[in-house]
Design a protein around this motif. Structure first.
Motif, PDB file in Angstrom:
ATOM      1  N   ARG A  13       0.824  -1.205   0.000  1.00 56.64           N
ATOM      2  CA  ARG A  13       0.000   0.000   0.000  1.00 56.64           C
ATOM      3  C   ARG A  13       0.858   1.255   0.000  1.00 56.64           C
ATOM      4  NH1 ARG A  13      -4.014  -1.993   4.736  1.00 56.64           N
ATOM      5  NH2 ARG A  13      -2.027  -2.910   5.389  1.00 56.64           N
ATOM      6  N   LEU A  14       1.952   1.233   0.739  1.00 46.75           N
ATOM      7  CA  LEU A  14       2.863   2.378   0.713  1.00 46.75           C
ATOM      8  C   LEU A  14       3.481   2.540  -0.673  1.00 46.75           C
ATOM      9  CD1 LEU A  14       4.724   1.952   4.123  1.00 46.75           C
ATOM     10  CD2 LEU A  14       3.235   3.847   3.484  1.00 46.75           C
ATOM     11  N   ALA A  15       3.881   1.430  -1.277  1.00 43.43           N
ATOM     12  CA  ALA A  15       4.497   1.493  -2.602  1.00 43.43           C
ATOM     13  C   ALA A  15       3.521   2.055  -3.632  1.00 43.43           C
ATOM     14  CB  ALA A  15       4.975   0.103  -3.019  1.00 43.43           C
ATOM     15  N   ALA A  16       2.245   1.657  -3.527  1.00 46.28           N
ATOM     16  CA  ALA A  16       1.232   2.134  -4.459  1.00 46.28           C
ATOM     17  C   ALA A  16       0.993   3.636  -4.318  1.00 46.28           C
ATOM     18  CB  ALA A  16      -0.075   1.377  -4.246  1.00 46.28           C
ATOM     19  N   GLU A  17       1.358   4.184  -3.156  1.00 42.85           N
ATOM     20  CA  GLU A  17       1.157   5.608  -2.899  1.00 42.85           C
ATOM     21  C   GLU A  17       2.446   6.409  -3.042  1.00 42.85           C
ATOM     22  OE1 GLU A  17      -0.754   5.775   0.913  1.00 42.85           O
ATOM     23  OE2 GLU A  17      -2.448   4.546   0.247  1.00 42.85           O
ATOM     24  N   ASP A  20       8.897   4.698  -1.997  1.00 43.47           N
ATOM     25  CA  ASP A  20       9.783   3.738  -2.643  1.00 43.47           C
ATOM     26  C   ASP A  20      10.549   2.864  -1.655  1.00 43.47           C
ATOM     27  OD1 ASP A  20       9.058   4.695  -5.143  1.00 43.47           O
ATOM     28  OD2 ASP A  20      10.637   6.220  -5.154  1.00 43.47           O
ATOM     29  N   SER A  21      10.767   3.340  -0.456  1.00 44.19           N
ATOM     30  CA  SER A  21      11.579   2.599   0.507  1.00 44.19           C
ATOM     31  C   SER A  21      10.833   1.379   1.027  1.00 44.19           C
ATOM     32  CB  SER A  21      11.942   3.499   1.693  1.00 44.19           C
ATOM     33  OG  SER A  21      12.682   4.615   1.283  1.00 44.19           O
ATOM     34  N   PRO A  22      11.526   0.277   1.290  1.00 44.91           N
ATOM     35  CA  PRO A  22      10.884  -0.829   1.999  1.00 44.91           C
ATOM     36  C   PRO A  22      10.372  -0.330   3.348  1.00 44.91           C
ATOM     37  CG  PRO A  22      13.092  -1.430   1.237  1.00 44.91           C
ATOM     38  CD  PRO A  22      12.950   0.031   1.020  1.00 44.91           C
ATOM     39  N   LYS A  23       9.259  -0.885   3.818  1.00 46.90           N
ATOM     40  CA  LYS A  23       8.641  -0.344   5.024  1.00 46.90           C
ATOM     41  C   LYS A  23       9.613  -0.214   6.207  1.00 46.90           C
ATOM     42  CE  LYS A  23       4.288  -1.136   6.192  1.00 46.90           C
ATOM     43  NZ  LYS A  23       3.043  -1.710   6.773  1.00 46.90           N
ATOM     44  N   PRO A  24      10.464  -1.195   6.501  1.00 47.12           N
ATOM     45  CA  PRO A  24      11.366  -1.025   7.646  1.00 47.12           C
ATOM     46  C   PRO A  24      12.270   0.199   7.538  1.00 47.12           C
ATOM     47  CG  PRO A  24      11.309  -3.316   6.962  1.00 47.12           C
ATOM     48  CD  PRO A  24      10.594  -2.536   5.897  1.00 47.12           C
ATOM     49  N   LEU A  25      12.515   0.656   6.291  1.00 45.39           N
ATOM     50  CA  LEU A  25      13.408   1.794   6.071  1.00 45.39           C
ATOM     51  C   LEU A  25      12.657   3.084   5.765  1.00 45.39           C
ATOM     52  CD1 LEU A  25      16.259   0.052   4.044  1.00 45.39           C
ATOM     53  CD2 LEU A  25      16.024   0.344   6.513  1.00 45.39           C
ATOM     54  N   ASP A  55      12.793 -11.347   1.538  1.00 38.99           N
ATOM     55  CA  ASP A  55      13.900 -11.443   0.589  1.00 38.99           C
ATOM     56  C   ASP A  55      13.592 -10.755  -0.741  1.00 38.99           C
ATOM     57  OD1 ASP A  55      12.059 -13.186  -0.507  1.00 38.99           O
ATOM     58  OD2 ASP A  55      13.261 -14.991  -0.188  1.00 38.99           O
ATOM     59  N   LEU A  56      12.625  -9.833  -0.727  1.00 39.55           N
ATOM     60  CA  LEU A  56      12.234  -9.145  -1.952  1.00 39.55           C
ATOM     61  C   LEU A  56      13.205  -8.027  -2.315  1.00 39.55           C
ATOM     62  CD1 LEU A  56       8.378  -8.921  -1.342  1.00 39.55           C
ATOM     63  CD2 LEU A  56       9.662 -10.653  -2.613  1.00 39.55           C
ATOM     64  N   THR A  57      13.950  -7.554  -1.335  1.00 44.13           N
ATOM     65  CA  THR A  57      14.972  -6.539  -1.560  1.00 44.13           C
ATOM     66  C   THR A  57      16.130  -6.842  -0.634  1.00 44.13           C
ATOM     67  OG1 THR A  57      15.519  -4.182  -1.385  1.00 44.13           O
ATOM     68  CG2 THR A  57      13.816  -5.015   0.098  1.00 44.13           C
ATOM     69  N   THR A  58      17.324  -6.444  -1.038  1.00 40.72           N
ATOM     70  CA  THR A  58      18.488  -6.655  -0.174  1.00 40.72           C
ATOM     71  C   THR A  58      18.718  -5.495   0.787  1.00 40.72           C
ATOM     72  OG1 THR A  58      19.978  -5.639  -1.806  1.00 40.72           O
ATOM     73  CG2 THR A  58      19.615  -8.032  -1.959  1.00 40.72           C
ATOM     74  N   LEU A  59      17.971  -4.405   0.613  1.00 35.05           N
ATOM     75  CA  LEU A  59      18.257  -3.190   1.372  1.00 35.05           C
ATOM     76  C   LEU A  59      18.095  -3.386   2.874  1.00 35.05           C
ATOM     77  CD1 LEU A  59      16.546  -0.494  -0.903  1.00 35.05           C
ATOM     78  CD2 LEU A  59      18.994  -1.018  -0.680  1.00 35.05           C
ATOM     79  N   VAL A  60      17.016  -4.063   3.277  1.00 33.64           N
ATOM     80  CA  VAL A  60      16.771  -4.230   4.716  1.00 33.64           C
ATOM     81  C   VAL A  60      17.806  -5.175   5.316  1.00 33.64           C
ATOM     82  CG1 VAL A  60      15.118  -4.958   6.463  1.00 33.64           C
ATOM     83  CG2 VAL A  60      14.312  -3.764   4.412  1.00 33.64           C
ATOM     84  N   ALA A  61      18.062  -6.289   4.647  1.00 38.33           N
ATOM     85  CA  ALA A  61      19.062  -7.228   5.154  1.00 38.33           C
ATOM     86  C   ALA A  61      20.437  -6.565   5.246  1.00 38.33           C
ATOM     87  CB  ALA A  61      19.122  -8.464   4.265  1.00 38.33           C
ATOM     88  N   ILE A 225       1.826   2.209  10.213  1.00 34.37           N
ATOM     89  CA  ILE A 225       2.176   2.934   8.990  1.00 34.37           C
ATOM     90  C   ILE A 225       1.790   2.071   7.800  1.00 34.37           C
ATOM     91  CG2 ILE A 225       3.986   4.132   7.722  1.00 34.37           C
ATOM     92  CD1 ILE A 225       3.417   5.316  10.469  1.00 34.37           C
ATOM     93  N   ASP A 226       0.545   2.213   7.367  1.00 36.31           N
ATOM     94  CA  ASP A 226       0.050   1.451   6.218  1.00 36.31           C
ATOM     95  C   ASP A 226      -0.083   2.307   4.968  1.00 36.31           C
ATOM     96  OD1 ASP A 226      -0.237  -1.008   7.584  1.00 36.31           O
ATOM     97  OD2 ASP A 226      -2.118  -0.315   8.459  1.00 36.31           O
ATOM     98  N   HIS A 227      -0.279   3.611   5.157  1.00 41.14           N
ATOM     99  CA  HIS A 227      -0.480   4.533   4.038  1.00 41.14           C
ATOM    100  C   HIS A 227       0.471   5.716   4.179  1.00 41.14           C
ATOM    101  CE1 HIS A 227      -4.102   2.435   2.694  1.00 41.14           C
ATOM    102  NE2 HIS A 227      -4.432   2.334   3.967  1.00 41.14           N
ATOM    103  N   ALA A 228       0.672   6.416   3.073  1.00 44.89           N
ATOM    104  CA  ALA A 228       1.609   7.538   3.074  1.00 44.89           C
ATOM    105  C   ALA A 228       1.214   8.601   4.090  1.00 44.89           C
ATOM    106  CB  ALA A 228       1.689   8.135   1.669  1.00 44.89           C
ATOM    107  N   ASP A 229      -0.079   8.879   4.226  1.00 46.74           N
ATOM    108  CA  ASP A 229      -0.476   9.923   5.174  1.00 46.74           C
ATOM    109  C   ASP A 229      -0.335   9.486   6.625  1.00 46.74           C
ATOM    110  OD1 ASP A 229      -2.611   8.177   5.296  1.00 46.74           O
ATOM    111  OD2 ASP A 229      -4.155   9.686   4.890  1.00 46.74           O
ATOM    112  N   ASP A 230      -0.137   8.179   6.863  1.00 49.58           N
ATOM    113  CA  ASP A 230       0.103   7.709   8.227  1.00 49.58           C
ATOM    114  C   ASP A 230       1.442   8.210   8.758  1.00 49.58           C
ATOM    115  OD1 ASP A 230      -2.292   6.300   8.341  1.00 49.58           O
ATOM    116  OD2 ASP A 230      -1.390   4.432   7.616  1.00 49.58           O
ATOM    117  N   ILE A 231       2.382   8.499   7.863  1.00 50.62           N
ATOM    118  CA  ILE A 231       3.690   9.007   8.291  1.00 50.62           C
ATOM    119  C   ILE A 231       3.518  10.355   8.972  1.00 50.62           C
ATOM    120  CG2 ILE A 231       5.969   9.744   7.524  1.00 50.62           C
ATOM    121  CD1 ILE A 231       5.673   7.715   5.211  1.00 50.62           C
ATOM    122  N   LYS A 232       2.738  11.246   8.359  1.00 53.25           N
ATOM    123  CA  LYS A 232       2.495  12.558   8.965  1.00 53.25           C
ATOM    124  C   LYS A 232       1.711  12.435  10.267  1.00 53.25           C
ATOM    125  CE  LYS A 232       2.687  15.182   4.644  1.00 53.25           C
ATOM    126  NZ  LYS A 232       1.953  16.088   3.705  1.00 53.25           N
TER     127      LYS A 232
END
Length: 241
Positions: A13-17, A20-25, A55-61, A225-232
Motif C-alpha cells: 500500500r505504501l508502494a502504491a502511494e 519507494d523505501s521498503p517499510k522497515p526503512l 527477501d524481496l529486496t536486499t536493502l533491509v538485510a 504505517i500502512d499509508h503515506a499519510d500515516d507518516i504525517k
C-alpha cells in the motif's frame, strides 16, 4: 527479556502511494522505523532482538548486517535476523519462534508507533506480572481506533482479557499489535500452524482457548504505517500534537 520484530511484509500500500523505501526503512521523524524500535528495545534492557525481513529486496538485510557490525549509532546491538518471505505475520512469527522459546519476549510489527514512555511502563508491568506469576501474556491495547479492520479486545474490570472479536457494538479497546508473552505461547503458535491458521488474531484467540491468562495494558494511541499519510499522523502524534 527478548524482543522481536516482524518486518517481512511487502508494504504494497505504501508502494502504491509513491513510497519507494521498503517499510522497515521508511522514516518517521527522521528515523527508520526499524531503527526506532531497536533503539526503544535497547532502552528497555533487550537481551536479544530477533528480526525477520523478506527477501524481496536486499536493502533491509544489508541494513541489519550493518547494525550487527557497527551497532546503532555506535551502540552494540544483540541482533539476530532471518531473511525469508512469508505469506502472513503468523508465518513470520513461526519462523523466528525457535529463538523465542526460552524467555519472555515482546513481539510487534515494524510499523508500530507508540509513545516511548508508555512502552517502558508497559514493559515494567509485563515484567512484574510475570514475576508475580499472574499472567501468560500482557497485550498492548488502545481505545484509539484508526484501523481498517480492528481486532476488538473484551476485558473484565481488572483488564483480564476475555475475548478477541472482529465486531463489537460498544468497543472499549482494540489490539495494538504489541504482544508480551511467555514462552508457553510458542506451543499455541505451533498448534495454529498445524491447523493451517494464518492470522495473528486467530493466534490471540487460540491463546485463550488454550487456557492462557492474558491481561490488557492500555496505550493512549498505537498507530500503524500502512499509508503515506500515516507518516504525517505518526510524526504529529510523537511530537505531541
Amino acid at each position: 527479556m527478548k524482543y522481536a520484530i516482524i518486518a517481512a511484509g511487502e508494504g504494497s500500500r505504501l508502494a502504491a502511494e509513491g513510497i519507494d523505501s521498503p517499510k522497515p526503512l521508511v522514516k518517521v521523524g527522521g528515523e527508520y522505523l526499524i531503527d526506532r524500535l531497536i533503539r526503544v528495545f535497547m532502552d528497555n534492557d533487550a537481551e536479544e532482538i530477533v528480526v525477520i525481513c523478506n527477501d524481496l529486496t536486499t536493502l533491509v538485510a544489508q541494513h541489519l548486517v550493518e547494525l550487527q557490525r557497527d551497532g546503532l549509532k555506535g551502540r552494540p546491538i544483540p541482533l539476530r535476523f532471518c531473511v525469508q518471505s512469508t505469506p502472513s505475520s503468523m508465518h513470520s512469527f513461526h519462523v523466528i519462534s525457535p529463538y523465542l522459546s526460552d524467555s519472555p519476549f515482546v513481539l510487534t510489527t515494524v510499523d508500530t508507533i507508540f509513545r516511548e514512555e508508555e512502552f517502558s511502563n508497559y514493559v515494567k508491568a509485563f515484567r512484574q506480572q510475570i514475576a508475580d506469576g499472574h499472567t501468560d501474556g500482557v497485550m498492548g491495547v488502545t481505545d484509539y481506533i484508526d484501523d481498517e479492520k480492528p481486532l476488538y479486545v473484551e476485558t473484565d474490570d481488572t483488564l483480564r482479557i476475555l475475548n478477541f472479536l472482529d465486531h463489537q457494538e460498544h468497543p472499549r479497546y482494540i489490539s495494538g499489535g504489541i504482544y508480551g508473552l511467555t514462552s508457553s505461547a510458542i506451543e499455541t503458535l505451533n498448534g495454529c500452524m498445524e491447523r493451517g491458521e494464518s492470522r495473528m488474531r486467530n493466534f490471540q484467540r487460540a491463546l485463550l482457548t488454550d487456557g492462557r491468562q492474558l491481561t490488557a495494558w492500555a496505550f493512549s494511541k498505537v498507530l500503524d504505517i500502512d499509508h503515506a499519510d500515516d507518516i504525517k499522523k505518526a510524526e504529529a502524534f510523537l511530537a505531541g500534537q
